[in-house]
Design a protein around this motif. Structure first.
Motif, mmCIF file in Angstrom:
data_model
loop_
_atom_site.group_PDB
_atom_site.id
_atom_site.type_symbol
_atom_site.label_atom_id
_atom_site.label_comp_id
_atom_site.label_asym_id
_atom_site.label_seq_id
_atom_site.Cartn_x
_atom_site.Cartn_y
_atom_site.Cartn_z
ATOM 1 N N HIS A 8 0.919 -1.108 -0.045
ATOM 2 C CA HIS A 8 -0.036 0.073 0.028
ATOM 3 C C HIS A 8 1.005 1.120 0.045
ATOM 4 O O HIS A 8 1.617 1.645 0.923
ATOM 5 C CB HIS A 8 -0.920 0.155 1.264
ATOM 6 C CG HIS A 8 -1.716 1.280 1.170
ATOM 7 N ND1 HIS A 8 -2.744 1.168 2.319
ATOM 8 C CD2 HIS A 8 -1.973 2.361 0.672
ATOM 9 C CE1 HIS A 8 -3.308 2.472 2.113
ATOM 10 N NE2 HIS A 8 -2.981 2.962 1.110
ATOM 11 N N HIS A 10 1.647 5.237 -2.434
ATOM 12 C CA HIS A 10 1.072 6.145 -3.553
ATOM 13 C C HIS A 10 2.345 6.662 -4.197
ATOM 14 O O HIS A 10 2.508 7.883 -4.590
ATOM 15 C CB HIS A 10 0.152 7.346 -2.992
ATOM 16 C CG HIS A 10 -1.068 6.615 -2.248
ATOM 17 N ND1 HIS A 10 -2.301 6.565 -2.885
ATOM 18 C CD2 HIS A 10 -1.140 6.075 -1.002
ATOM 19 C CE1 HIS A 10 -3.150 5.889 -2.043
ATOM 20 N NE2 HIS A 10 -2.509 5.640 -1.004
ATOM 21 N N HIS A 45 -5.179 5.815 -5.567
ATOM 22 C CA HIS A 45 -6.397 5.795 -5.145
ATOM 23 C C HIS A 45 -7.246 5.437 -6.181
ATOM 24 O O HIS A 45 -6.909 6.354 -7.590
ATOM 25 C CB HIS A 45 -7.067 7.237 -4.498
ATOM 26 C CG HIS A 45 -6.311 7.521 -3.310
ATOM 27 N ND1 HIS A 45 -6.674 6.739 -2.270
ATOM 28 C CD2 HIS A 45 -5.206 8.170 -2.835
ATOM 29 C CE1 HIS A 45 -6.006 7.186 -0.893
ATOM 30 N NE2 HIS A 45 -5.016 8.126 -1.519
ATOM 31 N N GLU A 83 -5.843 1.308 -4.710
ATOM 32 C CA GLU A 83 -6.381 1.312 -3.358
ATOM 33 C C GLU A 83 -7.885 1.886 -3.557
ATOM 34 O O GLU A 83 -8.136 3.075 -4.133
ATOM 35 C CB GLU A 83 -5.758 2.618 -2.468
ATOM 36 C CG GLU A 83 -6.819 2.612 -1.039
ATOM 37 C CD GLU A 83 -5.952 3.481 -0.117
ATOM 38 O OE1 GLU A 83 -6.399 3.802 0.988
ATOM 39 O OE2 GLU A 83 -5.148 4.416 -0.501
ATOM 40 N N HIS A 139 -5.656 0.737 6.059
ATOM 41 C CA HIS A 139 -5.629 1.572 7.377
ATOM 42 C C HIS A 139 -6.611 1.556 8.429
ATOM 43 O O HIS A 139 -7.286 2.617 8.469
ATOM 44 C CB HIS A 139 -4.821 2.922 7.246
ATOM 45 C CG HIS A 139 -5.732 3.585 5.982
ATOM 46 N ND1 HIS A 139 -7.084 3.859 5.745
ATOM 47 C CD2 HIS A 139 -5.218 4.239 4.960
ATOM 48 C CE1 HIS A 139 -7.370 4.402 4.594
ATOM 49 N NE2 HIS A 139 -6.242 4.570 4.083
ATOM 50 N N ASP A 197 1.681 3.134 3.052
ATOM 51 C CA ASP A 197 0.748 4.160 2.724
ATOM 52 C C ASP A 197 1.658 5.455 2.296
ATOM 53 O O ASP A 197 1.165 6.491 2.543
ATOM 54 C CB ASP A 197 -0.291 4.281 3.773
ATOM 55 C CG ASP A 197 -1.517 5.182 3.057
ATOM 56 O OD1 ASP A 197 -1.393 5.178 1.730
ATOM 57 O OD2 ASP A 197 -2.313 5.419 3.907
ATOM 58 N N HIS A 199 2.969 8.812 0.702
ATOM 59 C CA HIS A 199 2.515 9.569 -0.456
ATOM 60 C C HIS A 199 3.740 10.437 -0.764
ATOM 61 O O HIS A 199 3.338 11.076 -1.750
ATOM 62 C CB HIS A 199 1.378 10.611 0.257
ATOM 63 C CG HIS A 199 0.193 9.772 0.420
ATOM 64 N ND1 HIS A 199 -0.317 8.782 1.192
ATOM 65 C CD2 HIS A 199 -0.979 10.177 -0.298
ATOM 66 C CE1 HIS A 199 -1.378 8.568 1.023
ATOM 67 N NE2 HIS A 199 -2.079 9.120 0.075
HETATM 68 FE FE LIG Z 1 -3.560 5.075 0.623
#
Ligand SMILES: [Fe+2]
Length: 242
Positions: A8, A10, A45, A83, A139, A197, A199
């Motif tokens: 997971h 981005h 996303h 995601e 999450h 996760d 970013h």
């Molecule tokens: Fe995410």
């Protein structure tokens, strides 16, 4: 961590609120590999009202990133994913290829509004499992209707859901709260995956060091190995995870 597979993040640039360019993605990947990450499933996303990237744009971005990474960071493996912000037509869009499972397996990374009620989340898990998918709740520490509710998490797991928590949340759980939900989940062995996760390369970078320290303190060694490696490998082979 060694040979960590991040399910997971981005990192794929230009498709969501994560990396904005190949250069920024490469900075993130350099941090990731420095943390022991060797394989990455990119999960931009996907939601109908925002970030609904066209299939062609995804593939172009993925190919460009793979090419850049193969030169800068040889040995790093990358796979496609999304995601997915759960919506009612998700099955149709998964089947048409508009959005993606994780690395072409039956595992699907799903997120919701943080204020989504429990019945809706449960219904989403039931819908996906009935259709043969294996939903991973992204999450899980963020959802108000699940917070501090171990019974609900256990019920979702019984229905076939898998639980993912963010590395940053594990790190903060130890530092900020004495009895945090994340710590409870880990001690109750209800978590299946730790993921970054990530970013960006700054505040939301793919960093695992702080998380690893907490995990070593709170988890049995065999369980720690499962949630930081074993389950991820089973996922990539599309095998069943207990
Ligand atoms: Fe995410």
């Amino acid at each position: 961590m060694n040979n960590f597979i991040d399910i997971h993040n981005h990192t794929l640039p230009g498709l969501d609120d994560g990396a904005r360019s190949v250069d920024q993605a490469l900075s993130m990947l350099r941090i990731a590999t420095g943390q022991g990450i060797t394989e990455i499933i990119v999960t931009p996303h996907y939601r109908p009202d925002r970030y609904r990237e066209k299939r062609k744009e995804y593939q172009k971005a993925f190919q460009a990133l793979c090419l850049a990474a193969s030169k800068a960071l040889p040995g790093l493996k990358m796979y496609e994913g999304n995601e997915i912000y759960f919506f009612q037509d998700v099955i149709e869009e998964l089947e048409s290829g508009a959005c993606r499972t994780l690395a072409g397996t039956d595992y699907v990374l799903i997120e919701f509004s943080t204020i989504q009620h429990y019945g809706y989340i449960k219904g989403a898990v039931e819908l996906l499992t009935n259709e043969g998918y294996r939903p991973i709740l992204a999450h899980v520490e963020r959802y108000k209707s699940l917070n501090n509710n171990m019974e609900r998490i256990a019920e979702l797991v019984d229905l076939g859901a898998l639980i993912q928590v963010n590395a940053h949340a594990v790190e903060d759980a130890g530092r900020l709260f004495k009895t945090s939900f994340v710590k409870q989940l880990l001690k109750g062995e209800l978590v299946h995956f730790i993921a970054t996760d990530a970013h960006d390369e700054d505040k939301r970078a793919p960093v695992l060091d702080g998380c690893e320290k907490r995990l070593k303190k709170w988890c049995r060694e065999t369980y720690l190995r499962q949630i930081t490696g074993g389950n991820q490998r089973l996922l990539l082979q599309n095998r069943y995870i207990d």
